[in-house]
Scaffold this active site. Sequence first.
Site, PDB file in Angstrom:
ATOM      1  N   ASP A  46      77.913  51.794  46.814  1.00 34.26           N
ATOM      2  CA  ASP A  46      78.713  50.796  47.531  1.00 34.26           C
ATOM      3  C   ASP A  46      79.917  51.476  48.173  1.00 34.26           C
ATOM      4  O   ASP A  46      80.819  51.956  47.487  1.00 34.26           O
ATOM      5  CB  ASP A  46      79.190  49.717  46.547  1.00 34.26           C
ATOM      6  CG  ASP A  46      79.926  48.594  47.255  1.00 34.26           C
ATOM      7  OD1 ASP A  46      79.254  47.622  47.659  1.00 34.26           O
ATOM      8  OD2 ASP A  46      81.152  48.699  47.430  1.00 34.26           O
ATOM      9  N   HIS A 109      84.032  42.550  55.251  1.00 35.51           N
ATOM     10  CA  HIS A 109      84.816  42.973  54.078  1.00 35.51           C
ATOM     11  C   HIS A 109      85.753  41.872  53.560  1.00 35.51           C
ATOM     12  O   HIS A 109      85.848  41.642  52.360  1.00 35.51           O
ATOM     13  CB  HIS A 109      85.610  44.242  54.424  1.00 35.51           C
ATOM     14  CG  HIS A 109      85.920  45.112  53.255  1.00 35.51           C
ATOM     15  ND1 HIS A 109      85.960  46.479  53.320  1.00 35.51           N
ATOM     16  CD2 HIS A 109      86.215  44.810  51.962  1.00 35.51           C
ATOM     17  CE1 HIS A 109      86.256  46.980  52.131  1.00 35.51           C
ATOM     18  NE2 HIS A 109      86.431  45.978  51.290  1.00 35.51           N
ATOM     19  N   LYS A 231      83.274  52.357  39.436  1.00 36.34           N
ATOM     20  CA  LYS A 231      83.662  53.608  40.096  1.00 36.34           C
ATOM     21  C   LYS A 231      84.239  54.584  39.074  1.00 36.34           C
ATOM     22  O   LYS A 231      85.019  54.188  38.190  1.00 36.34           O
ATOM     23  CB  LYS A 231      84.715  53.286  41.164  1.00 36.34           C
ATOM     24  CG  LYS A 231      85.394  54.493  41.774  1.00 36.34           C
ATOM     25  CD  LYS A 231      86.795  54.685  41.226  1.00 36.34           C
ATOM     26  CE  LYS A 231      87.412  55.999  41.645  1.00 36.34           C
ATOM     27  NZ  LYS A 231      88.757  56.188  41.064  1.00 36.34           N
ATOM     28  N   VAL A 233      85.131  59.190  38.989  1.00 35.24           N
ATOM     29  CA  VAL A 233      84.819  60.544  39.476  1.00 35.24           C
ATOM     30  C   VAL A 233      84.548  61.476  38.295  1.00 35.24           C
ATOM     31  O   VAL A 233      84.306  62.659  38.481  1.00 35.24           O
ATOM     32  CB  VAL A 233      85.957  61.128  40.350  1.00 35.24           C
ATOM     33  CG1 VAL A 233      86.029  60.421  41.688  1.00 35.24           C
ATOM     34  CG2 VAL A 233      87.299  61.081  39.637  1.00 35.24           C
ATOM     35  N   ARG A 237      82.017  59.577  32.399  1.00 36.73           N
ATOM     36  CA  ARG A 237      82.132  58.124  32.592  1.00 36.73           C
ATOM     37  C   ARG A 237      81.034  57.593  33.508  1.00 36.73           C
ATOM     38  O   ARG A 237      80.547  56.477  33.322  1.00 36.73           O
ATOM     39  CB  ARG A 237      83.504  57.778  33.177  1.00 36.73           C
ATOM     40  CG  ARG A 237      84.621  57.891  32.157  1.00 36.73           C
ATOM     41  CD  ARG A 237      85.951  57.602  32.800  1.00 36.73           C
ATOM     42  NE  ARG A 237      87.013  57.522  31.820  1.00 36.73           N
ATOM     43  CZ  ARG A 237      88.300  57.441  32.149  1.00 36.73           C
ATOM     44  NH1 ARG A 237      88.665  57.413  33.430  1.00 36.73           N
ATOM     45  NH2 ARG A 237      89.212  57.365  31.208  1.00 36.73           N
TER      46      ARG A 237
HETATM   47  P1  NAD Z   1      86.478  49.449  38.504  1.00 35.22           P
HETATM   48  O1  NAD Z   1      86.668  48.159  37.762  1.00 35.22           O
HETATM   49  O2  NAD Z   1      85.117  49.971  38.710  1.00 35.22           O
HETATM   50  O3  NAD Z   1      87.386  50.523  37.763  1.00 35.22           O
HETATM   51  C1  NAD Z   1      87.440  51.854  38.177  1.00 35.22           C
HETATM   52  C2  NAD Z   1      88.486  52.649  37.367  1.00 35.22           C
HETATM   53  O4  NAD Z   1      88.294  52.429  35.969  1.00 35.22           O
HETATM   54  C3  NAD Z   1      88.307  54.145  37.591  1.00 35.22           C
HETATM   55  O5  NAD Z   1      89.182  54.586  38.596  1.00 35.22           O
HETATM   56  C4  NAD Z   1      88.642  54.754  36.247  1.00 35.22           C
HETATM   57  O6  NAD Z   1      90.028  55.008  36.207  1.00 35.22           O
HETATM   58  C5  NAD Z   1      88.339  53.667  35.265  1.00 35.22           C
HETATM   59  N1  NAD Z   1      87.030  53.847  34.573  1.00 35.22           N
HETATM   60  C6  NAD Z   1      85.779  53.852  35.130  1.00 35.22           C
HETATM   61  N2  NAD Z   1      84.846  53.982  34.174  1.00 35.22           N
HETATM   62  C7  NAD Z   1      85.505  54.074  33.000  1.00 35.22           C
HETATM   63  C8  NAD Z   1      85.084  54.226  31.655  1.00 35.22           C
HETATM   64  N3  NAD Z   1      83.799  54.292  31.344  1.00 35.22           N
HETATM   65  N4  NAD Z   1      86.045  54.278  30.692  1.00 35.22           N
HETATM   66  C9  NAD Z   1      87.347  54.193  31.001  1.00 35.22           C
HETATM   67  N5  NAD Z   1      87.810  54.041  32.261  1.00 35.22           N
HETATM   68  C10 NAD Z   1      86.902  53.993  33.256  1.00 35.22           C
HETATM   69  O7  NAD Z   1      87.273  49.286  39.879  1.00 35.22           O
HETATM   70  P2  NAD Z   1      87.017  49.448  41.425  1.00 35.22           P
HETATM   71  O8  NAD Z   1      86.726  50.842  41.802  1.00 35.22           O
HETATM   72  O9  NAD Z   1      88.161  48.771  42.076  1.00 35.22           O
HETATM   73  O10 NAD Z   1      85.705  48.560  41.697  1.00 35.22           O
HETATM   74  C11 NAD Z   1      84.389  49.091  41.708  1.00 35.22           C
HETATM   75  C12 NAD Z   1      83.822  49.075  43.109  1.00 35.22           C
HETATM   76  O11 NAD Z   1      83.873  47.753  43.661  1.00 35.22           O
HETATM   77  C13 NAD Z   1      84.612  49.904  44.119  1.00 35.22           C
HETATM   78  O12 NAD Z   1      84.426  51.289  43.957  1.00 35.22           O
HETATM   79  C14 NAD Z   1      84.092  49.335  45.417  1.00 35.22           C
HETATM   80  O13 NAD Z   1      82.809  49.861  45.691  1.00 35.22           O
HETATM   81  C15 NAD Z   1      84.023  47.846  45.076  1.00 35.22           C
HETATM   82  N6  NAD Z   1      85.231  47.097  45.493  1.00 35.22           N
HETATM   83  C16 NAD Z   1      85.092  46.204  46.512  1.00 35.22           C
HETATM   84  C17 NAD Z   1      86.189  45.481  46.956  1.00 35.22           C
HETATM   85  C18 NAD Z   1      86.020  44.488  48.063  1.00 35.22           C
HETATM   86  O14 NAD Z   1      87.010  43.962  48.583  1.00 35.22           O
HETATM   87  N7  NAD Z   1      84.813  44.187  48.449  1.00 35.22           N
HETATM   88  C19 NAD Z   1      87.450  45.662  46.372  1.00 35.22           C
HETATM   89  C20 NAD Z   1      87.566  46.591  45.314  1.00 35.22           C
HETATM   90  C21 NAD Z   1      86.446  47.289  44.877  1.00 35.22           C
END
Ligand code: NAD
Length: 279
Positions: A46, A109, A231, A233, A237
């Site tokens: 995504d 978006h 998400k 990196v 995780r």
């Molecule tokens: P998320 O809830 O996936 O959290 C990501 C963060 O959580 C990471 O940066 C990391 O610090 C932490 N994390 C990830 N895995 C972990 C684990 N196993 N243990 C501990 N910490 C962990 O947040 P996100 O990235 O905001 O959302 C996921 C995806 O949703 C985005 O990458 C994007 O593709 C999408 N998104 C879309 C919109 C939209 O407006 N459509 C907005 C925000 C995000």
Amino acid sequence: MTEVPTITLNNGVKIPQLGFGVYQIEPADTKKATLDALEVGYRHIDTAEMYGNEKGVGEAVREFGIDRSDVFITSKLNNSFHARDAALKAFEGTLATLDLDYVDLFLIHWPLPMIGDYVETWKAMEEMYAGGKVKAIGVSNFQPEHLQRLFDETGTVPAANQIEVHPYLTNDVVRDFDAKYGIATEAWSPIAQGKVLDDKTIVDIAERVGKSPAQVTLRWHIQRGDIVFPKSVTRSRIEENFALFDFELTDADVSAITALDRGERTGPDPDTFDYVPKG
Ligand code: NAD
């Protein structure tokens, strides 16, 4: 390898219920992170024009050498391109930047209701779909009244609505509206960017089932039927977030997590968000 369930969208296209999100991954790091995700087994990525990292996603898909039909790619139209001609041009830009012949899902978006031009944008999305270079079209951050306006003024129902959902914002009113009209809900920020991982209810369940709080939260989404793409990196995780299919939460666990709802957003409110990047 783990079998990720698929959800069938309202036009018959199948989307893996678990994917990999690349929001806030630096453009320079995106190819590596996406390659890691593909190696671990993710088959759904995504991205968005707004994230500035579509290029790295496309490079990873090509370098990994997978059949294009075996990976599901979503991207999203940036807020500055809501007008018809700008939208069509931006879509071609997304394909060129990804360097792919088609995307599986393309989303508006944000609705930007203060500007109120999303019906025109949706009609442009219908044109893109008719052109065959996108397999399904949908929206993101649309509230029921925005969806209702699309139903009233255009010809197609979006295949998906990508909205903020996690234990502190269950967003059930929008989810129920999506379900009523056959729109798949995609849950963004599924672990609230980490904010729910210290929650006592989630930690207690995690200890009992022998999984991490992130896995329990992601499994909660899966059992509620939403599509998720956490998400990270960090390779460990990325692996952890993929290992969701060898355990199950009880109905009581699912209800206890749903009861944590406190209407708390981590991102902008779609009713008031009106950010339009320049250029
Ligand atoms: P998320 O809830 O996936 O959290 C990501 C963060 O959580 C990471 O940066 C990391 O610090 C932490 N994390 C990830 N895995 C972990 C684990 N196993 N243990 C501990 N910490 C962990 O947040 P996100 O990235 O905001 O959302 C996921 C995806 O949703 C985005 O990458 C994007 O593709 C999408 N998104 C879309 C919109 C939209 O407006 N459509 C907005 C925000 C995000």
